[in-house]
Design a protein around this motif. Structure first.
Motif, PDB file in Angstrom:
ATOM      1  N   GLY A   1       1.122  57.892  23.888  1.00  0.00           N
ATOM      2  CA  GLY A   1       0.294  56.724  23.622  1.00  0.00           C
ATOM      3  C   GLY A   1       1.043  55.423  23.870  1.00  0.00           C
ATOM      4  N   ILE A   2       2.310  55.362  23.447  1.00  0.00           N
ATOM      5  CA  ILE A   2       3.103  54.150  23.652  1.00  0.00           C
ATOM      6  C   ILE A   2       3.403  53.941  25.131  1.00  0.00           C
ATOM      7  N   ILE A   3       3.688  55.015  25.853  1.00  0.00           N
ATOM      8  CA  ILE A   3       3.919  54.885  27.294  1.00  0.00           C
ATOM      9  C   ILE A   3       2.690  54.300  27.985  1.00  0.00           C
ATOM     10  N   GLU A   4       1.526  54.813  27.648  1.00  0.00           N
ATOM     11  CA  GLU A   4       0.299  54.287  28.251  1.00  0.00           C
ATOM     12  C   GLU A   4       0.028  52.854  27.810  1.00  0.00           C
TER      13      GLU A   4
ATOM     14  N   LEU B   1       3.791  47.194  17.673  1.00  0.00           N
ATOM     15  CA  LEU B   1       2.883  46.824  16.586  1.00  0.00           C
ATOM     16  C   LEU B   1       2.375  45.394  16.779  1.00  0.00           C
ATOM     17  N   ASP B   2       3.274  44.482  17.112  1.00  0.00           N
ATOM     18  CA  ASP B   2       2.867  43.094  17.332  1.00  0.00           C
ATOM     19  C   ASP B   2       1.927  42.963  18.520  1.00  0.00           C
ATOM     20  N   ALA B   3       2.094  43.844  19.507  1.00  0.00           N
ATOM     21  CA  ALA B   3       1.256  43.788  20.707  1.00  0.00           C
ATOM     22  C   ALA B   3      -0.098  44.467  20.503  1.00  0.00           C
ATOM     23  N   GLY B   4      -0.258  45.172  19.367  1.00  0.00           N
ATOM     24  CA  GLY B   4      -1.567  45.739  19.045  1.00  0.00           C
ATOM     25  C   GLY B   4      -1.699  47.237  19.191  1.00  0.00           C
TER      26      GLY B   4
ATOM     27  N   GLU C   1       0.327  46.740  29.179  1.00  0.00           N
ATOM     28  CA  GLU C   1       0.792  45.457  28.652  1.00  0.00           C
ATOM     29  C   GLU C   1       1.997  44.980  29.461  1.00  0.00           C
ATOM     30  N   PRO C   2       1.768  44.199  30.517  1.00  0.00           N
ATOM     31  CA  PRO C   2       2.860  43.834  31.441  1.00  0.00           C
ATOM     32  C   PRO C   2       3.955  42.978  30.811  1.00  0.00           C
TER      33      PRO C   2
END
Length: 325
Positions: free
Chosen positions: A221-224, A296-299, A229-230
């Motif tokens: 999930g984090i990889i995707e 987390l900050d990025a959503g 998120e560039p």
């Protein structure tokens, strides 16, 4: 045409999972490894061919740290990370159409033993010793070359949990009644281990060393999420947002397995046992308190933010796979 994803070091638990998931989604997955892959280490031109036009490179290559840290193994742990990362960088530099994103495995062990506060990407303190030196050199190699067309991420992964992970031996021990906390304590300071940076100093008492973890589904999930998120590059922690301590981890595992008691394991038994199974006590005694602040900050929303839910899923999956076998 299906997008092409390249996974280096796909023979391990995480790499196999990622390859299977991406193929199930319809991606064309190419592999780089030692044998039986689309390109082999040492054949840089073949690696360049595989990488040219790919949309994503994920590198999970490296000898497992679940071994004795003798001179030979220490050298191979380092070599297997540095040489492969260096070769991937050289191959990308030769690509006509290089992958726009390269995610390289790293480790949350890079942070110091932390039982006072959480380590984030911004406020975390780098530790000392052999394992930290490996992680630091690995990340330095990732960012060493100028690759302007490729965004690079060092994914500092906590202990990854899943069906086939390091959790499996803990499940077996728990079912045998040995599912108590792993207790730190004083131990003989062998000069050779101190000099090599492999001696674990006694710090945490009563099984209170922190246990940072992540479910393997959230690794994917984090990889995707990073792909989408560039602005995310550099170092990123991959760990669940709710770490626990060792005693809580083992208590939760016993509850999920329906085991009523677990005998704690003091350090002297851990040292003897780890020598017998050719492992190191640092893997269970170092306090890893890691929080994934950047995602987390990025959503990013975790599929498994809490340990009990993650363990229930894994144990149920193991039961299902056993019944179908």
């Amino acid at each position: 045409m299906a997008e092409r994803i390249v996974i280096a070091g796909a023979s391990g638990f995480i790499g196999r999972y990622l390859a299977a998931r991406y193929r199930a989604q319809g991606a064309a997955v190419s592999l780089i490894g030692r044998r039986g892959t689309d390109a082999s280490w040492g054949d840089t031109s073949a690696i360049t061919t595989v990488l040219d036009g790919a949309v994503l490179l994920i590198n999970m290559a490296g000898k497992s740290v679940n071994c004795r840290y003798n001179t030979t193994n220490r050298a191979e742990i380092m070599r297997s990370r540095i040489d492969t990362t260096r070769e991937l960088s050289a191959a990308i530099a030769d690509c006509v159409s290089p992958p726009p994103l390269w995610i390289n495995s790293s480790t949350a062990t890079i942070y110091r033993h932390a039982d006072d506060r959480a380590m984030t990407e911004r406020t975390g303190e780098i530790g000392t010793g052999f394992s930290v030196g490996i992680a630091t050199a690995w990340e330095n190699e990732l960012f060493a070359d100028d690759l302007p067309a490729t965004r690079r991420v060092a994914l500092r992964m906590a202990i990854v949990l899943g069906n086939g992970s390091a959790l499996v031996p803990l499940i077996r021990l728990t079912r045998c009644g040995l599912g108590g906390a792993q207790l730190d304590g004083r131990w003989f300071r062998a000069p050779s281990r101190v000099a090599a940076g492999t001696f674990h100093e006694f710090r945490a008492r009563g099984g209170r060393q922190k246990f940072s973890w992540i479910h393997i589904a959230d690794v994917m999930g984090i990889i995707e999420f990073i792909r989408a998120e560039p602005q995310l590059d550099g170092v990123i922690n991959a760990s669940a947002p709710n770490p626990v301590d060792n005693i809580s981890m083992m208590t939760t595992l016993r509850r999920v397995l329906g085991v009523k008691f677990g005998i704690p394991t003091p350090r002297f038994l851990l040292e003897v046992g780890s020598a017998l199974i050719r492992s190191e006590t640092e893997l269970v005694l170092k306090s890893r308190w890691v929080v994934p602040q950047r995602v987390l900050d990025a959503g990013y929303r975790f599929e498994y933010p809490d340990l009990e839910r993650a363990l229930v899923q894994i144990v149920n999956e193991r039961r299902t796979s056993s019944s179908e076998a």
